[in-house]
Write an enzyme that holds these catalytic residues in place. Sequence first.
Site, PDB file in Angstrom:
ATOM      1  N   GLY A  77     -60.997 -20.214  43.821  1.00 15.39           N
ATOM      2  CA  GLY A  77     -59.833 -20.967  43.771  1.00 15.39           C
ATOM      3  C   GLY A  77     -59.603 -22.046  42.754  1.00 15.39           C
ATOM      4  O   GLY A  77     -60.738 -22.763  42.479  1.00 15.39           O
ATOM      5  N   ARG A 141     -62.365 -14.038  41.787  1.00 15.87           N
ATOM      6  CA  ARG A 141     -63.291 -14.051  43.055  1.00 15.87           C
ATOM      7  C   ARG A 141     -64.400 -12.895  43.104  1.00 15.87           C
ATOM      8  O   ARG A 141     -64.858 -12.917  44.026  1.00 15.87           O
ATOM      9  CB  ARG A 141     -62.406 -14.089  44.156  1.00 15.87           C
ATOM     10  CG  ARG A 141     -61.731 -15.226  44.555  1.00 15.87           C
ATOM     11  CD  ARG A 141     -61.246 -15.568  46.053  1.00 15.87           C
ATOM     12  NE  ARG A 141     -60.634 -16.533  46.320  1.00 15.87           N
ATOM     13  CZ  ARG A 141     -61.043 -17.740  46.520  1.00 15.87           C
ATOM     14  NH1 ARG A 141     -62.269 -17.793  46.604  1.00 15.87           N
ATOM     15  NH2 ARG A 141     -60.249 -18.886  46.525  1.00 15.87           N
ATOM     16  N   ASP A 170     -69.675 -20.407  47.825  1.00 18.39           N
ATOM     17  CA  ASP A 170     -70.158 -19.002  47.644  1.00 18.39           C
ATOM     18  C   ASP A 170     -70.467 -18.688  46.444  1.00 18.39           C
ATOM     19  O   ASP A 170     -71.540 -18.108  45.909  1.00 18.39           O
ATOM     20  CB  ASP A 170     -68.991 -18.031  48.037  1.00 18.39           C
ATOM     21  CG  ASP A 170     -68.902 -17.816  49.651  1.00 18.39           C
ATOM     22  OD1 ASP A 170     -69.870 -17.942  50.131  1.00 18.39           O
ATOM     23  OD2 ASP A 170     -67.885 -17.538  49.818  1.00 18.39           O
ATOM     24  N   LYS A 196     -67.028 -27.485  42.798  1.00 19.73           N
ATOM     25  CA  LYS A 196     -65.619 -27.410  42.716  1.00 19.73           C
ATOM     26  C   LYS A 196     -64.936 -26.741  44.105  1.00 19.73           C
ATOM     27  O   LYS A 196     -65.820 -25.665  44.526  1.00 19.73           O
ATOM     28  CB  LYS A 196     -65.132 -26.384  41.695  1.00 19.73           C
ATOM     29  CG  LYS A 196     -63.704 -26.062  41.521  1.00 19.73           C
ATOM     30  CD  LYS A 196     -63.381 -24.614  41.664  1.00 19.73           C
ATOM     31  CE  LYS A 196     -63.934 -23.942  42.779  1.00 19.73           C
ATOM     32  NZ  LYS A 196     -63.276 -22.438  43.028  1.00 19.73           N
ATOM     33  N   THR A 197     -64.018 -27.322  44.526  1.00 16.17           N
ATOM     34  CA  THR A 197     -63.151 -26.854  45.604  1.00 16.17           C
ATOM     35  C   THR A 197     -62.114 -27.768  46.271  1.00 16.17           C
ATOM     36  O   THR A 197     -62.629 -29.011  46.466  1.00 16.17           O
ATOM     37  CB  THR A 197     -63.895 -25.805  46.743  1.00 16.17           C
ATOM     38  OG1 THR A 197     -62.932 -25.602  47.594  1.00 16.17           O
ATOM     39  CG2 THR A 197     -64.830 -26.901  47.490  1.00 16.17           C
ATOM     40  N   ASP A 199     -61.189 -27.812  49.248  1.00 20.72           N
ATOM     41  CA  ASP A 199     -61.607 -27.641  50.391  1.00 20.72           C
ATOM     42  C   ASP A 199     -62.295 -28.863  50.883  1.00 20.72           C
ATOM     43  O   ASP A 199     -62.213 -29.117  52.202  1.00 20.72           O
ATOM     44  CB  ASP A 199     -62.174 -26.113  50.897  1.00 20.72           C
ATOM     45  CG  ASP A 199     -61.195 -25.237  50.900  1.00 20.72           C
ATOM     46  OD1 ASP A 199     -60.052 -25.256  50.380  1.00 20.72           O
ATOM     47  OD2 ASP A 199     -61.640 -23.977  51.096  1.00 20.72           O
TER      48      ASP A 199
HETATM   49  P1  FBP Z   1     -62.436 -22.175  46.793  1.00 23.17           P
HETATM   50  O1  FBP Z   1     -63.461 -22.307  47.911  1.00 23.17           O
HETATM   51  O2  FBP Z   1     -62.717 -20.998  45.678  1.00 23.17           O
HETATM   52  O3  FBP Z   1     -62.260 -23.180  45.887  1.00 23.17           O
HETATM   53  O4  FBP Z   1     -60.968 -21.873  47.144  1.00 23.17           O
HETATM   54  C1  FBP Z   1     -60.412 -22.406  48.317  1.00 23.17           C
HETATM   55  C2  FBP Z   1     -59.047 -22.021  48.651  1.00 23.17           C
HETATM   56  O5  FBP Z   1     -58.084 -22.750  47.930  1.00 23.17           O
HETATM   57  C3  FBP Z   1     -58.774 -22.286  50.208  1.00 23.17           C
HETATM   58  O6  FBP Z   1     -58.595 -23.243  50.263  1.00 23.17           O
HETATM   59  C4  FBP Z   1     -57.860 -20.917  50.471  1.00 23.17           C
HETATM   60  O7  FBP Z   1     -57.942 -20.393  51.652  1.00 23.17           O
HETATM   61  C5  FBP Z   1     -58.305 -19.966  49.408  1.00 23.17           C
HETATM   62  O8  FBP Z   1     -58.928 -20.544  48.067  1.00 23.17           O
HETATM   63  C6  FBP Z   1     -57.169 -19.278  48.992  1.00 23.17           C
HETATM   64  O9  FBP Z   1     -57.801 -18.078  48.241  1.00 23.17           O
HETATM   65  P2  FBP Z   1     -56.961 -17.130  47.100  1.00 23.17           P
HETATM   66  O10 FBP Z   1     -56.783 -18.038  45.716  1.00 23.17           O
HETATM   67  O11 FBP Z   1     -58.029 -15.998  46.879  1.00 23.17           O
HETATM   68  O12 FBP Z   1     -55.548 -16.896  47.586  1.00 23.17           O
END
Ligand code: FBP
Length: 511
Positions: A77, A141, A170, A196-197, A199
């Site tokens: 993300g 992803r 991941d 990075k994230t 979250d």
């Molecule tokens: P990352 O862990 O890859 O940084 O992504 C986190 C996130 O933003 C979460 O908060 C959310 O649940 C998810 O990605 C959403 O995924 P997508 O972008 O595939 O809809």
Amino acid sequence: MHLGPLQKVRLHYRPLVANMLKHLSKVRLKPVSSEKEAHSSVKYLFPKTAHQVSCRLVQEEREACSALKVGVFFSGGQAAGGHNVIAGLFDALKQIHTHSELVGFLEGPIGVLENRRKILGEDAIAPYRNQGGFDLIGSGRLKIETKEQFAKALQNTQDLDGIVVIGGDDSNTNAALMAEFFAAHGSKTKVVGVPKTIDGDLRSEDIEMSFGFDSACKTYAELIGNIAKDALSAKKYYHFIKLMGRSASHITLECALQTQPNLALIGEERKSLAEIVDEIVDLVKKRKEAGKEYGVILVPEGLIEFIPEIEQLIQELNQLLAKSEPISHLTPASAAIFADLPEKIQKQLTMQRDSHGNVQVSMIETELLLIEKVKKKCPHLQVVQHFLGYEGRSCLPSNFDANYSYALGLFSALCIRDQLTGVIGSIQHLRGSVDAWHFKAVPISRLMHFEMRQGKEKPVIQKTLVDMNQSSYIEFSRKRVSWQLQDQYISPGPIQFFGDPELTDSVPVTL
Ligand code: FBP
């Protein structure tokens, strides 16, 4: 690329750089002498890379280095600051040697497998400095997991001295696997991870914070503050606001401390569905007695996975879906819970998992589940449902994220120059000024433990959840009682780029 006036001004922001990172020929990475051993089963899986110890950046003159050719890709993300990692990496490579080259792999890991590249020179990078999003090279992803895929990745990166993986837990797990595979095949290509994230769950003793968390929380807090002001003015709605954060409730905790809503649920408290619903009903009743038929409730996206009975249900569903077995194979207890959920939630719980085997919680309307259950007990409640997620991931990075991610980019170039592989960039003392920051390269395998994924036990980086003993949670617990009835909403306003450094350079409260 079209830029608005503020975007254009932000192009000229010069990230604050620690003195230590200004003259790269005067620093080098040196092993930390005492460090505990990696877990034995992790060592078994990473025989080439798990023996390494962390390396600290120290001041020491270094012999000149030849030109480096480095690749980079985003994984997962979006998170504000990603373009600054690339800018920092590029600037460092050019400082190391003017003939160094940077190439971006397009659309994430798939770009590596298909060898789709973009040369990243100053002309390409300049319009993206201090800008949000990952659109310079895109992200994805896909998980590189089969032997064939690792072999393809090896083949397509053979001309590189190193590759930088900008990703979450991941993706960095994947970076460690790639580093091990490359080392086992005698490749010169080093693999370096960048945390990075949005979250905020990629945290450990070494990694204080991932980039993107600060900007996302500031964006959500602005919107929550606005909604709270509206609630206080109109006095007729309960706003149920779901906040992104796939598992841990760090974003909700940070936003709660920044905005002081009437209720903020924290998944890690592991309450049953009935307890959560009763808590909300109780709040609604008490506020009604006080003449208040409005309110603001924060719901972390990952809450659903912490509700013990639903957690068990999700685990069973994961196993059934991995083996393409029907839902009728659920245990009686889980089947009863599943049957009691609104149809929409049932569908969302059985949707396809992401490539890492995770439930896609951003697609599950947990706030709707709560609204429906609460409305059964309070039928006259007027509610507005919100989801704040994607709007926080690609905003203009705050100064903190712009500085931090730029430093991570500079530092990852040094890891490659100093021949480290399977490591992640760690910057400590982030609350202090940039000159107080400490730089360390930590072997990714040291952050790992074993988890069930798609029905199998796999080594992964352990997500860090909200800890009931962390000081920010204790502060939240102390304050939240008074937020229930007295409206103490704070409206923090938008991210600030100009003016008082107390506003422009603020760091996350939970840091
Ligand atoms: P990352 O862990 O890859 O940084 O992504 C986190 C996130 O933003 C979460 O908060 C959310 O649940 C998810 O990605 C959403 O995924 P997508 O972008 O595939 O809809």
